[in-house]
Design a protein around this motif. Structure first.
Motif, mmCIF file in Angstrom:
data_model
loop_
_atom_site.group_PDB
_atom_site.id
_atom_site.type_symbol
_atom_site.label_atom_id
_atom_site.label_comp_id
_atom_site.label_asym_id
_atom_site.label_seq_id
_atom_site.Cartn_x
_atom_site.Cartn_y
_atom_site.Cartn_z
ATOM 1 N N LEU A 199 0.759 -1.305 0.012
ATOM 2 C CA LEU A 199 -0.049 -0.072 -0.077
ATOM 3 C C LEU A 199 0.704 1.298 0.080
ATOM 4 C CD1 LEU A 199 -2.512 -0.929 2.820
ATOM 5 C CD2 LEU A 199 -3.128 -0.915 0.343
ATOM 6 N N PRO A 200 0.333 2.422 -0.687
ATOM 7 C CA PRO A 200 1.050 3.703 -0.503
ATOM 8 C C PRO A 200 1.081 4.012 0.908
ATOM 9 C CG PRO A 200 -0.662 3.671 -2.005
ATOM 10 C CD PRO A 200 -0.803 2.462 -1.497
ATOM 11 N N GLN A 201 2.210 4.693 1.245
ATOM 12 C CA GLN A 201 2.458 5.028 2.798
ATOM 13 C C GLN A 201 0.995 5.662 3.359
ATOM 14 O OE1 GLN A 201 3.058 7.855 4.656
ATOM 15 N NE2 GLN A 201 3.446 6.894 6.532
ATOM 16 N N PRO A 202 0.464 6.651 2.976
ATOM 17 C CA PRO A 202 -0.662 7.025 3.546
ATOM 18 C C PRO A 202 -1.694 6.162 3.783
ATOM 19 C CG PRO A 202 0.161 8.801 1.732
ATOM 20 C CD PRO A 202 1.007 7.451 1.900
ATOM 21 N N GLN A 203 -2.198 5.465 2.899
ATOM 22 C CA GLN A 203 -3.210 4.472 3.014
ATOM 23 C C GLN A 203 -2.662 3.365 3.914
ATOM 24 O OE1 GLN A 203 -3.899 2.623 -0.741
ATOM 25 N NE2 GLN A 203 -4.507 4.554 -1.746
ATOM 26 N N ARG A 204 -1.166 3.071 4.046
ATOM 27 C CA ARG A 204 -0.940 2.099 4.989
ATOM 28 C C ARG A 204 -1.183 2.740 6.415
ATOM 29 N NH1 ARG A 204 3.510 0.849 2.879
ATOM 30 N NH2 ARG A 204 4.915 2.502 4.249
ATOM 31 N N GLN A 205 -0.792 3.990 6.692
ATOM 32 C CA GLN A 205 -0.784 4.601 7.950
ATOM 33 C C GLN A 205 -2.089 4.492 8.456
ATOM 34 O OE1 GLN A 205 -0.152 8.842 7.857
ATOM 35 N NE2 GLN A 205 0.767 8.908 9.868
ATOM 36 N N VAL A 206 -3.166 4.866 7.590
ATOM 37 C CA VAL A 206 -4.622 5.048 8.376
ATOM 38 C C VAL A 206 -5.040 3.580 8.623
ATOM 39 C CG1 VAL A 206 -5.245 7.322 6.981
ATOM 40 C CG2 VAL A 206 -5.834 4.836 5.993
ATOM 41 N N ILE A 207 -4.573 2.604 7.635
ATOM 42 C CA ILE A 207 -5.112 1.104 8.244
ATOM 43 C C ILE A 207 -4.274 0.856 9.506
ATOM 44 C CG2 ILE A 207 -4.689 -1.227 7.577
ATOM 45 C CD1 ILE A 207 -6.971 0.316 5.939
ATOM 46 N N GLU A 208 -3.060 0.833 9.605
ATOM 47 C CA GLU A 208 -2.315 0.904 10.595
ATOM 48 C C GLU A 208 -2.817 1.373 12.230
ATOM 49 O OE1 GLU A 208 1.851 1.384 9.733
ATOM 50 O OE2 GLU A 208 2.143 -0.422 8.670
ATOM 51 N N GLN A 245 -11.873 7.044 12.649
ATOM 52 C CA GLN A 245 -11.420 7.888 11.551
ATOM 53 C C GLN A 245 -11.082 9.166 11.937
ATOM 54 O OE1 GLN A 245 -14.223 6.847 8.429
ATOM 55 N NE2 GLN A 245 -12.865 5.204 7.587
ATOM 56 N N ALA A 246 -11.865 9.870 12.591
ATOM 57 C CA ALA A 246 -12.099 11.008 13.582
ATOM 58 C C ALA A 246 -10.612 11.420 14.202
ATOM 59 C CB ALA A 246 -13.076 11.576 14.190
ATOM 60 N N GLU A 247 -10.157 10.149 14.746
ATOM 61 C CA GLU A 247 -8.922 10.158 15.704
ATOM 62 C C GLU A 247 -7.715 10.333 14.813
ATOM 63 O OE1 GLU A 247 -10.582 8.261 19.755
ATOM 64 O OE2 GLU A 247 -9.871 6.965 18.092
ATOM 65 N N ILE A 248 -7.895 9.873 13.595
ATOM 66 C CA ILE A 248 -6.870 9.544 12.755
ATOM 67 C C ILE A 248 -6.658 10.959 12.106
ATOM 68 C CG2 ILE A 248 -5.938 8.463 10.765
ATOM 69 C CD1 ILE A 248 -7.462 5.970 11.472
ATOM 70 N N THR A 293 -4.970 15.575 9.058
ATOM 71 C CA THR A 293 -5.543 15.400 7.588
ATOM 72 C C THR A 293 -7.156 15.518 7.618
ATOM 73 O OG1 THR A 293 -3.671 13.739 7.406
ATOM 74 C CG2 THR A 293 -5.749 13.447 5.834
ATOM 75 N N PRO A 294 -7.694 16.106 6.780
ATOM 76 C CA PRO A 294 -8.904 16.157 6.721
ATOM 77 C C PRO A 294 -9.681 14.824 6.930
ATOM 78 C CG PRO A 294 -7.893 17.472 4.801
ATOM 79 C CD PRO A 294 -7.023 16.748 5.419
ATOM 80 N N ARG A 333 -8.860 7.351 1.952
ATOM 81 C CA ARG A 333 -7.457 6.312 1.900
ATOM 82 C C ARG A 333 -8.143 4.950 2.664
ATOM 83 N NH1 ARG A 333 -3.361 10.961 4.365
ATOM 84 N NH2 ARG A 333 -3.007 12.059 2.264
ATOM 85 N N THR A 334 -8.966 5.228 3.693
ATOM 86 C CA THR A 334 -9.282 3.779 4.194
ATOM 87 C C THR A 334 -10.005 3.112 3.216
ATOM 88 O OG1 THR A 334 -9.469 4.964 6.293
ATOM 89 C CG2 THR A 334 -10.836 2.797 6.288
#
Length: 178
Positions: free
Chosen positions: A127-136, A145-148, A154-155, A162-163
């Motif tokens: 996964l691209p880093q931004p997508q991997r970050q939200v999943i992790e 998602q709000a906490e992320i 990030t908006p 991304r999720t």
């Protein structure tokens, strides 16, 4: 709030002095834990400092808005703690299963689980880093998602996109299994 929006630190002190006991009592009533209630108070006043423009006097009284922010933050905290407890329970259950499969009584199962772990890790790594970050952060960190969005500055819509994209890619990579 008007003074706070201009960056006047003294305005936050005055708001805190005036409302912290009320914010704490509302938070404590919801979270039922003194330390968590203190965390909620901290986060509510930190939000006031960072985003004073989030209060709109045209939409209602400040106190009503402050109590709404407090209530929502306290509920989020309860959800976070509950989710974390569920994750820990699942990890304990998984650890027990892995321990039983790591013995020589089921080497095929242990091999299958190891293969599946490698596939999932490889899929995550692709996964691209931004997508991997939200999943992790969502699955391993237990964040909403709000906490992320708040943690990564990030908006929320971007975090949701991304999720969704990451989940689609993982589903495709792992053969559509849920």
């Amino acid at each position: 709030m008007q003074r706070l929006s201009t960056g006047e630190g003294r305005a936050l002190e005055r708001l805190y002095d005036r409302y912290h006991v009320l914010v704490y009592s509302v938070a404590l009533r919801i979270v039922r834990d003194e330390m968590l209630a203190e965390d909620v108070v901290h986060e509510v006043f930190l939000r006031l400092w960072r985003r004073p423009e989030s209060y709109d006097p045209a939409r209602g009284r400040f106190l009503s808005w402050l109590m709404s922010v407090t209530r929502n933050r306290a509920i989020d905290e309860v959800r976070r703690v509950t989710r974390r407890l569920r994750i820990e329970e699942r990890r304990e259950d998984a650890a027990e299963q892995v321990q039983s499969t790591d013995r020589l009584d089921a080497p095929e199962l242990a091999a299958a689980i190891g293969d599946e772990r490698r596939r999932v890790r490889a899929a995550l790594a692709s996964l691209p880093q931004p997508q991997r970050q939200v999943i992790e952060l969502a699955y391993f960190g237990g964040l909403t998602q709000a906490e992320i969005a708040e943690r990564t500055d990030t908006p929320l819509g971007t975090v949701k996109t991304r999720t969704r994209l990451a989940m689609d890619k993982l589903r495709q990579e792992l053969g559509g299994r849920s």
